[in-house]
Design a protein around this motif. Structure first.
Motif, PDB file in Angstrom:
ATOM      1  N   ARG A 315     -16.809 -10.983   5.546  1.00  0.00           N
ATOM      2  CA  ARG A 315     -18.130 -10.163   5.211  1.00  0.00           C
ATOM      3  C   ARG A 315     -17.820  -8.709   5.350  1.00  0.00           C
ATOM      4  O   ARG A 315     -18.034  -7.934   4.475  1.00  0.00           O
ATOM      5  N   GLU A 316     -17.212  -8.286   6.340  1.00  0.00           N
ATOM      6  CA  GLU A 316     -17.291  -6.768   6.545  1.00  0.00           C
ATOM      7  C   GLU A 316     -16.295  -6.327   5.740  1.00  0.00           C
ATOM      8  O   GLU A 316     -16.516  -5.084   5.028  1.00  0.00           O
ATOM      9  N   LYS A 317     -15.019  -6.627   5.419  1.00  0.00           N
ATOM     10  CA  LYS A 317     -13.904  -6.167   4.662  1.00  0.00           C
ATOM     11  C   LYS A 317     -14.324  -6.325   3.103  1.00  0.00           C
ATOM     12  O   LYS A 317     -14.056  -5.259   2.406  1.00  0.00           O
ATOM     13  N   ARG A 318     -14.847  -7.293   2.591  1.00  0.00           N
ATOM     14  CA  ARG A 318     -14.909  -7.665   1.199  1.00  0.00           C
ATOM     15  C   ARG A 318     -16.290  -8.186   0.996  1.00  0.00           C
ATOM     16  O   ARG A 318     -16.482  -8.163  -0.333  1.00  0.00           O
ATOM     17  N   GLY A 319     -17.444  -8.265   1.852  1.00  0.00           N
ATOM     18  CA  GLY A 319     -18.727  -8.700   1.390  1.00  0.00           C
ATOM     19  C   GLY A 319     -18.780  -9.582   0.553  1.00  0.00           C
ATOM     20  O   GLY A 319     -19.803  -9.673  -0.322  1.00  0.00           O
ATOM     21  N   LEU A 320     -18.155 -10.758   1.018  1.00  0.00           N
ATOM     22  CA  LEU A 320     -18.160 -12.118   0.133  1.00  0.00           C
ATOM     23  C   LEU A 320     -19.517 -13.012   0.736  1.00  0.00           C
ATOM     24  O   LEU A 320     -19.807 -13.949  -0.117  1.00  0.00           O
ATOM     25  N   THR A 321     -19.796 -12.541   1.730  1.00  0.00           N
ATOM     26  CA  THR A 321     -21.036 -13.400   2.418  1.00  0.00           C
ATOM     27  C   THR A 321     -21.842 -12.631   3.496  1.00  0.00           C
ATOM     28  O   THR A 321     -21.224 -11.748   3.859  1.00  0.00           O
TER      29      THR A 321
END
Length: 446
Positions: A315-321
């Motif tokens: 979530r935090e690093k890649r914003g995937l979920t």
């Protein structure tokens, strides 16, 4: 009829919950244990501060013992005990409305439910003698002499079927069912109630199960409240007096959950704005010696919310979920280890690959010292919240009783968490989690 006395009782009863057990987390919690001549095992925590008692009766009659063609039967039977009680030589029958009114008039509550492993019945009452005596008699009737009338079942079954049909339109439900089948295979843990199984279930099935499964000899009774040991012993005897008192014949052995021998992946088409991703495998039993190491390790991996490694990476690093999580669900058998998330369908493969990478690295290397200390601080700091109400303490005592844990389990919980090392967590995960044999379900991704 609800009397002034019962209204006042409920007011005290409700307010007491917030005050009860406030000091338990800061001192030893003496759990008394004894076995009655009938075989009933009793676990008691005395607390005279508030005139209230909570009781939980646990029986080896959960869903794992349901007939293969009627999953959910135990749950249906337990909840249906509230539909009425039979007449006796000295007591009139009560239908569901009369039974509900009788409980309301006492300002008390009693009911049943069933999970995968056990069937449970719970009583909550004030301990004033004129109220508690009547509550125990009524609970004993509902536990031992339910009438299972036909009309409420015929009324409620269509509602349950409609609820199942509605659930079948939800992507999360469909993904969870496919995942459960992939992890558990033919084991009873993987069975679920269906429209077809409900149509096969009759009132006679409920009566037959009650007659064979609700028996005193293998009951475990947990009590928290303002009763002495002598009073608690009398209460248990009276609660179970209307059940068969014969010695228990051994029940059939339920097979263990089989470890997965190879990885699997299911792709399920579904028109949805979010893809559902689940991956995991059978985990461990609740009484496993690795419990504490796995609990702390999972907090670091995916159970600790925004501080968890999966959240940080996915979530935090890649914003995937928006949310990614992991958990173990240990029981009498190896409950599932699960990682789950939702993501945009076009990002599902990227998110899935990253989750697998994070898990494999965690199993291989374990947590860092900094992560381990932060998890310990968080878990130990929040331990008091596990015991800050009557219901929470009862849940913990019943957990000790059901799983055969040591009576000092709560007293030593923080010490056992504090004593864990990085090597302990890494070794426990290496024993219980095999990243190369995960079952994966992806619903809604191309």
């Amino acid at each position: 009829m609800i009397t002034i006395k019962s209204v006042a009782a409920r007011a005290v009863f409700t307010g007491a919950t917030a005050l009860f057990c406030i000091n338990f987390a800061w001192a030893g919690i003496p759990i008394q244990q004894w076995t009655q001549p009938s075989g009933v095992r009793v676990y008691l925590v005395e607390s005279p501060a508030i005139p209230m008692v909570d009781v939980q009766i646990d029986l080896d009659a959960g869903g794992r013992r349901d007939p293969a063609d009627k999953p959910g039967l135990a749950s249906l039977m337990a909840s249906s005990t509230s539909n009425g009680v039979r007449a006796t030589a000295t007591e009139p029958a009560l239908d569901e409305h009369q039974l509900s009114e009788a409980w309301a008039d006492l300002g008390a509550a009693f009911g049943g439910s069933a999970g995968s492993d056990r069937m449970s019945f719970g009583l909550r009452s004030l301990t004033y003698p004129d109220l508690l005596d009547k509550a125990v008699v009524l609970a004993a009737r509902q536990l031992g002499e339910p009438s299972f009338p036909e009309a409420p079942w015929l009324r409620d079954r269509p509602k349950l079927i409609a609820s199942l049909k509605e659930a079948n339109t939800r992507p999360a439900t469909l993904a969870a069912r496919a995942f459960s089948r992939a992890v558990y295979g033919s084991h009873p843990y993987g069975r679920e109630m269906t429209e077809e199984s409900l149509l096969r279930t009759s009132v006679q099935d409920l009566r037959t199960l009650h007659a064979s499964a609700v028996r005193a000899c293998d009951a475990k009774v947990s009590i928290v409240g303002a009763l002495t040991r002598a009073q608690a012993d009398v209460l248990v005897t009276r609660l179970l007096a209307r059940l068969p008192q014969n010695a228990c014949t051994p029940q059939p052995v339920v097979p263990e959950v089989q470890a997965l021998s190879a990885a699997s992946e299911q792709r399920i088409a579904f028109a949805s704005a979010q893809a559902q991703v689940l991956l995991g495998q059978p985990g461990y039993k609740r009484n496993d010696p690795d419990f504490f190491a796995l609990t702390v390790g999972n907090h670091i991996l995916g159970g600790g919310g925004f501080t968890a490694r999966l959240t940080e990476e996915v979530r935090e690093k890649r914003g995937l979920t928006y949310s990614v999580y992991s958990y173990f669900a240990p029981g009498l058998h190896a409950g599932a280890f699960t990682i789950g998330l939702q993501t945009r369908p076009d990002q599902a493969d990227q998110a899935l690959g990253l989750v697998r990478e994070v898990l494999a690295k965690f199993v291989e290397q374990g947590p860092t010292e900094k992560e381990l200390q932060a998890a310990k601080d968080n878990l130990i700091g929040g331990f008091a919240l596990r015991l800050d109400s009557n219901k929470k303490l009862l849940d913990n005592v019943a957990n000790i009783a059901w799983n055969g844990l040591s009576l000092d389990y709560l007293d030593t919980w923080t010490q056992r968490v504090q004593a864990l090392s990085v090597a302990d967590v890494r070794a426990a995960f290496a024993r219980k989690v095999q990243p190369d044999t995960l079952a994966t379900v992806v619903l809604g991704a191309p």
